[in-house]
Design a protein around this motif. Structure first.
Motif, PDB file in Angstrom:
ATOM      1  N   LYS A   1      -3.457  -8.926   8.263  1.00 28.94           N
ATOM      2  CA  LYS A   1      -2.188  -8.449   7.708  1.00 28.94           C
ATOM      3  C   LYS A   1      -2.395  -7.238   6.805  1.00 28.94           C
ATOM      4  O   LYS A   1      -1.543  -6.357   6.722  1.00 28.94           O
ATOM      5  N   ASP A   2      -3.536  -7.209   6.125  1.00 36.59           N
ATOM      6  CA  ASP A   2      -3.801  -6.184   5.126  1.00 36.59           C
ATOM      7  C   ASP A   2      -4.679  -5.053   5.658  1.00 36.59           C
ATOM      8  O   ASP A   2      -5.238  -4.280   4.875  1.00 36.59           O
ATOM      9  N   TYR A   3      -4.810  -4.943   6.973  1.00 36.34           N
ATOM     10  CA  TYR A   3      -5.672  -3.937   7.585  1.00 36.34           C
ATOM     11  C   TYR A   3      -5.206  -2.536   7.199  1.00 36.34           C
ATOM     12  O   TYR A   3      -4.005  -2.270   7.088  1.00 36.34           O
ATOM     13  N   LEU A   4      -6.163  -1.635   7.018  1.00 30.68           N
ATOM     14  CA  LEU A   4      -5.831  -0.304   6.492  1.00 30.68           C
ATOM     15  C   LEU A   4      -4.884   0.495   7.388  1.00 30.68           C
ATOM     16  O   LEU A   4      -4.156   1.369   6.904  1.00 30.68           O
ATOM     17  N   ALA A   5      -4.861   0.222   8.706  1.00 31.45           N
ATOM     18  CA  ALA A   5      -3.988   0.972   9.609  1.00 31.45           C
ATOM     19  C   ALA A   5      -2.537   0.513   9.543  1.00 31.45           C
ATOM     20  O   ALA A   5      -1.650   1.190  10.061  1.00 31.45           O
ATOM     21  N   ARG A   6      -2.281  -0.640   8.930  1.00 26.73           N
ATOM     22  CA  ARG A   6      -0.904  -1.129   8.809  1.00 26.73           C
ATOM     23  C   ARG A   6      -0.231  -0.445   7.627  1.00 26.73           C
ATOM     24  O   ARG A   6      -0.785  -0.380   6.533  1.00 26.73           O
ATOM     25  N   GLU A   7       0.967   0.049   7.862  1.00 19.78           N
ATOM     26  CA  GLU A   7       1.685   0.764   6.817  1.00 19.78           C
ATOM     27  C   GLU A   7       2.115  -0.175   5.703  1.00 19.78           C
ATOM     28  O   GLU A   7       2.221  -1.387   5.900  1.00 19.78           O
ATOM     29  N   SER A   8       2.396   0.400   4.550  1.00 24.77           N
ATOM     30  CA  SER A   8       2.631  -0.401   3.351  1.00 24.77           C
ATOM     31  C   SER A   8       3.818  -1.351   3.462  1.00 24.77           C
ATOM     32  O   SER A   8       3.808  -2.421   2.849  1.00 24.77           O
ATOM     33  N   PHE A   9       4.852  -0.996   4.241  1.00 22.59           N
ATOM     34  CA  PHE A   9       6.006  -1.887   4.354  1.00 22.59           C
ATOM     35  C   PHE A   9       5.664  -3.163   5.127  1.00 22.59           C
ATOM     36  O   PHE A   9       6.379  -4.164   5.025  1.00 22.59           O
ATOM     37  N   ALA A  10       4.567  -3.138   5.899  1.00 21.37           N
ATOM     38  CA  ALA A  10       4.166  -4.312   6.675  1.00 21.37           C
ATOM     39  C   ALA A  10       2.808  -4.845   6.233  1.00 21.37           C
ATOM     40  O   ALA A  10       2.236  -5.719   6.881  1.00 21.37           O
ATOM     41  N   ASN A  11       2.310  -4.342   5.122  1.00 23.39           N
ATOM     42  CA  ASN A  11       0.980  -4.698   4.634  1.00 23.39           C
ATOM     43  C   ASN A  11       1.121  -5.310   3.242  1.00 23.39           C
ATOM     44  O   ASN A  11       1.376  -4.594   2.273  1.00 23.39           O
ATOM     45  N   PRO A  12       0.974  -6.636   3.120  1.00 26.87           N
ATOM     46  CA  PRO A  12       1.202  -7.288   1.816  1.00 26.87           C
ATOM     47  C   PRO A  12       0.327  -6.742   0.690  1.00 26.87           C
ATOM     48  O   PRO A  12       0.787  -6.619  -0.445  1.00 26.87           O
ATOM     49  N   ALA A  13      -0.921  -6.410   0.977  1.00 28.17           N
ATOM     50  CA  ALA A  13      -1.810  -5.921  -0.077  1.00 28.17           C
ATOM     51  C   ALA A  13      -1.410  -4.521  -0.538  1.00 28.17           C
ATOM     52  O   ALA A  13      -1.406  -4.226  -1.739  1.00 28.17           O
ATOM     53  N   LYS A  14      -1.072  -3.645   0.404  1.00 28.64           N
ATOM     54  CA  LYS A  14      -0.619  -2.306   0.021  1.00 28.64           C
ATOM     55  C   LYS A  14       0.693  -2.372  -0.755  1.00 28.64           C
ATOM     56  O   LYS A  14       0.875  -1.661  -1.748  1.00 28.64           O
ATOM     57  N   ALA A  15       1.615  -3.233  -0.295  1.00 26.68           N
ATOM     58  CA  ALA A  15       2.890  -3.382  -0.995  1.00 26.68           C
ATOM     59  C   ALA A  15       2.668  -3.877  -2.425  1.00 26.68           C
ATOM     60  O   ALA A  15       3.322  -3.414  -3.369  1.00 26.68           O
ATOM     61  N   LEU A  16       1.725  -4.809  -2.573  1.00 26.47           N
ATOM     62  CA  LEU A  16       1.411  -5.329  -3.900  1.00 26.47           C
ATOM     63  C   LEU A  16       0.808  -4.235  -4.777  1.00 26.47           C
ATOM     64  O   LEU A  16       1.147  -4.123  -5.960  1.00 26.47           O
ATOM     65  N   ALA A  17      -0.051  -3.427  -4.206  1.00 26.90           N
ATOM     66  CA  ALA A  17      -0.653  -2.325  -4.962  1.00 26.90           C
ATOM     67  C   ALA A  17       0.418  -1.366  -5.467  1.00 26.90           C
ATOM     68  O   ALA A  17       0.379  -0.914  -6.623  1.00 26.90           O
ATOM     69  N   LEU A  18       1.381  -1.056  -4.614  1.00 29.24           N
ATOM     70  CA  LEU A  18       2.452  -0.144  -5.014  1.00 29.24           C
ATOM     71  C   LEU A  18       3.357  -0.761  -6.077  1.00 29.24           C
ATOM     72  O   LEU A  18       3.885  -0.052  -6.940  1.00 29.24           O
ATOM     73  N   ARG A  19       3.524  -2.082  -6.042  1.00 27.81           N
ATOM     74  CA  ARG A  19       4.379  -2.743  -7.029  1.00 27.81           C
ATOM     75  C   ARG A  19       3.809  -2.644  -8.434  1.00 27.81           C
ATOM     76  O   ARG A  19       4.552  -2.551  -9.411  1.00 27.81           O
ATOM     77  N   VAL A  20       2.494  -2.673  -8.550  1.00 25.45           N
ATOM     78  CA  VAL A  20       1.894  -2.659  -9.891  1.00 25.45           C
ATOM     79  C   VAL A  20       1.411  -1.274 -10.305  1.00 25.45           C
ATOM     80  O   VAL A  20       0.961  -1.084 -11.436  1.00 25.45           O
ATOM     81  N   ALA A  21       1.498  -0.308  -9.400  1.00 24.99           N
ATOM     82  CA  ALA A  21       1.041   1.053  -9.733  1.00 24.99           C
ATOM     83  C   ALA A  21       1.848   1.613 -10.901  1.00 24.99           C
ATOM     84  O   ALA A  21       3.068   1.455 -10.963  1.00 24.99           O
ATOM     85  N   ASP A  22       1.150   2.245 -11.834  1.00 27.95           N
ATOM     86  CA  ASP A  22       1.771   2.862 -13.007  1.00 27.95           C
ATOM     87  C   ASP A  22       2.491   1.858 -13.895  1.00 27.95           C
ATOM     88  O   ASP A  22       3.392   2.220 -14.657  1.00 27.95           O
TER      89      ASP A  22
END
Length: 361
Positions: free
Chosen positions: A193-214
Motif C-alpha cells: 500500500k505504501d509503495y513509492l510508486a503509489r501516489e499520495s492520495f492512495a498511499n497511507p504512509a505518504k498521506a500521513l507524512a503530508l498530514r504532519v508536515a510543517d
C-alpha cells in the motif's frame, strides 16, 4: 523546506533514497519470517519449555529496543499470568525461574553484555535478538538463545525483527498467542500500500507524512498499546525527519491546559496566508488520535476524545484490517516508519540527490 512534489515523483524519490531506506522498511515482513525461521532452527520453543516462569524481564536499551519492549509490555500486561518487568538492566533479584529477553543492534553494548552474563550465571533463561558477533553475543554464548539478524537493515528499521523475537519468546512461554506468519503477511500488504510508486492520495504512509508536515504531531493514544505505537512513531520521526512529537495517553494529554488549548485550535484549517505564529502558543499542531484495541472501553475513550478534539485525525487500523491487536499495532508502526522516511526525504533531512530541487528538475 519541504518539497512535497517529491513524494509523487517516483523517479526523484528513488534517486533521493540513496540509502535504500524505503526498501529496507518494506522488508518488515521478511524480517519477521527470517526471525521465525531462526527461532525454529534453534528450537526456541523446546528450550523455553520449562513451565511457567516467575517473571518475564524485557531489557530496555537505546534505539528501537526501547519502543518494542514498551509495546511488548502493553500487549502482554492485560492477561499475562506472570509479572512483566521492563528494565534497562537485569534486576538484582534475577534467578533460575526467570526469563530475560533483550534486543539490540549495538554489538558492543558492554553494559548489556555484563547484564546478560549475570542473568545467565544465575540460571535465568535468556533470549537475545542481536548481531552474531561482539561482546553482547558472547555474553550468552552456550547459555542462551541468540536470534541474529538474517535480513540486513539499518538499526532504526529493525523494529519488526525485535518485535518478532519478543513475540516468539512470549509464545514459547505460553504467555501470548501471536501468529507471526499472519503478522508477516499483513506487513507485506502494508508495504504494498505504501509503495513509492503509489501516489499520495492512495498511499497511507505518504498521506500521513503530508498530514504532519510543517506541524508538531501530537500522538495521543486511546489505549496503552496505541501509546506504545506512538512512542515508536515519535522515534521514527526523530530518526528520519528530525521531527519532534508529543506522545501521551489522551487523558493525560488533556490534563495539560495550555497544550490542550493549542491542540483544540490546531485542527482548524487556517488561511494559507496566515502566520503560523498567530496560533495559540505560536505552534501549529496536528493531533493524531491512535487506537489499536477494540471494545467498550476504547469506544468510550474515542467518543470522549473526539468530543474534546473535534479537529483531530483518528487512526484506527481496526477499521482497515481484520486482525488481532498485535498485527494492528505492528502494521501501524510500519506505516509510521514509512511516513517518517517519506517525510525525511521530502524535507531533506535524509537522502541524497533530489533534496531541495524544484519539481521541474
Amino acid at each position: 523546506m519541504l518539497d512535497d512534489s517529491l513524494l509523487d515523483d517516483s523517479a526523484r524519490l528513488a534517486d533521493a533514497d540513496r540509502a535504500g531506506l524505503l526498501r529496507a522498511a518494506a522488508m518488515a515482513g521478511a524480517q519477521v519470517r527470517a526471525t521465525a525461521e531462526a527461532a525454529a532452527e534453534l528450537e526456541l520453543s523446546e528450550r523455553l519449555d520449562v513451565g511457567r516462569p516467575r517473571s518475564l524481564v524485557l531489557i530496555d536499551r537505546p534505539g528501537v529496543s526501547r519502543t518494542l519492549t514498551r509495546l511488548l509490555a502493553a500487549l502482554l500486561t492485560p492477561s499475562c499470568p506472570v509479572p512483566v518487568v521492563v528494565a534497562e538492566s537485569v534486576p538484582a533479584w534475577i534467578g533460575a525461574l526467570d526469563v530475560v529477553f533483550a534486543h539490540t543492534d549495538d554489538a558492543g553494548d558492554r553494559e548489556l553484555a555484563a547484564s546478560l552474563e549475570r542473568a545467565a550465571r544465575f540460571g535465568a533463561s535468556v533470549v537475545l535478538s542481536a548481531p552474531a558477533e561482539g561482546p553482547v553475543a558472547a555474553s550468552v554464548a552456550g547459555k542462551g538463545v541468540l536470534l541474529a539478524p538474517r535480513v540486513p537493515v539499518p538499526p532504526e528499521l529493525a523494529f519488526p525483527r525485535g518485535l518478532a523475537a519478543g513475540l516468539l519468546t512470549a509464545n514459547a512461554l505460553g504467555l501470548l498467542i501471536a501468529d507471526v506468519q499472519a503478522l508477516a503477511d499483513q506487513l507485506d500488504l502494508e508495504a504494498e500500500k505504501d509503495y513509492l510508486a503509489r501516489e499520495s492520495f492512495a498511499n497511507p504512509a505518504k498521506a500521513l507524512a503530508l498530514r504532519v508536515a510543517d506541524r508538531v504531531p501530537l500522538l495521543w493514544g486511546l489505549d496503552p498499546v496505541a501509546v506504545a505505537v506512538g512512542e515508536h512513531a515519535a522515534h521514527a520521526f526523530a530518526a528520519h525527519a528530525a521531527l519532534v512529537c508529543d506522545v501521551e495517553d489522551y487523558r493525560q494529554a488533556l490534563a495539560r491546559p495550555a497544550l490542550r488549548r493549542v491542540a483544540q485550535s490546531g485542527g482548524v484549517e487556517r488561511d494559507i496566508f496566515a502566520d503560523p505564529d498567530d496560533s495559540p502558543g505560536g505552534v501549529a499542531t496536528r493531533v493524531l488520535l491512535l487506537s489499536v484495541r477494540t471494545g467498550p472501553a476504547t469506544e468510550a475513550a474515542r467518543y470522549q476524545a473526539e468530543e474534546f478534539l473535534p479537529g483531530a485525525d483518528l487512526i484506527a487500523p481496526a477499521e482497515e484490517i481484520e486482525a488481532d491487536e498485535i498485527v494492528r499495532a505492528a502494521v501501524l508502526a510500519l506505516r509510521f516508519e514509512l511516513a517518517a522516511v517519506y517525510l525525511g526525504l521530502a524535507a531533506g533531512s535524509i537522502g541524497g540527490a533530489g533534496r531541495y530541487e524544484p519539481a521541474s528538475a
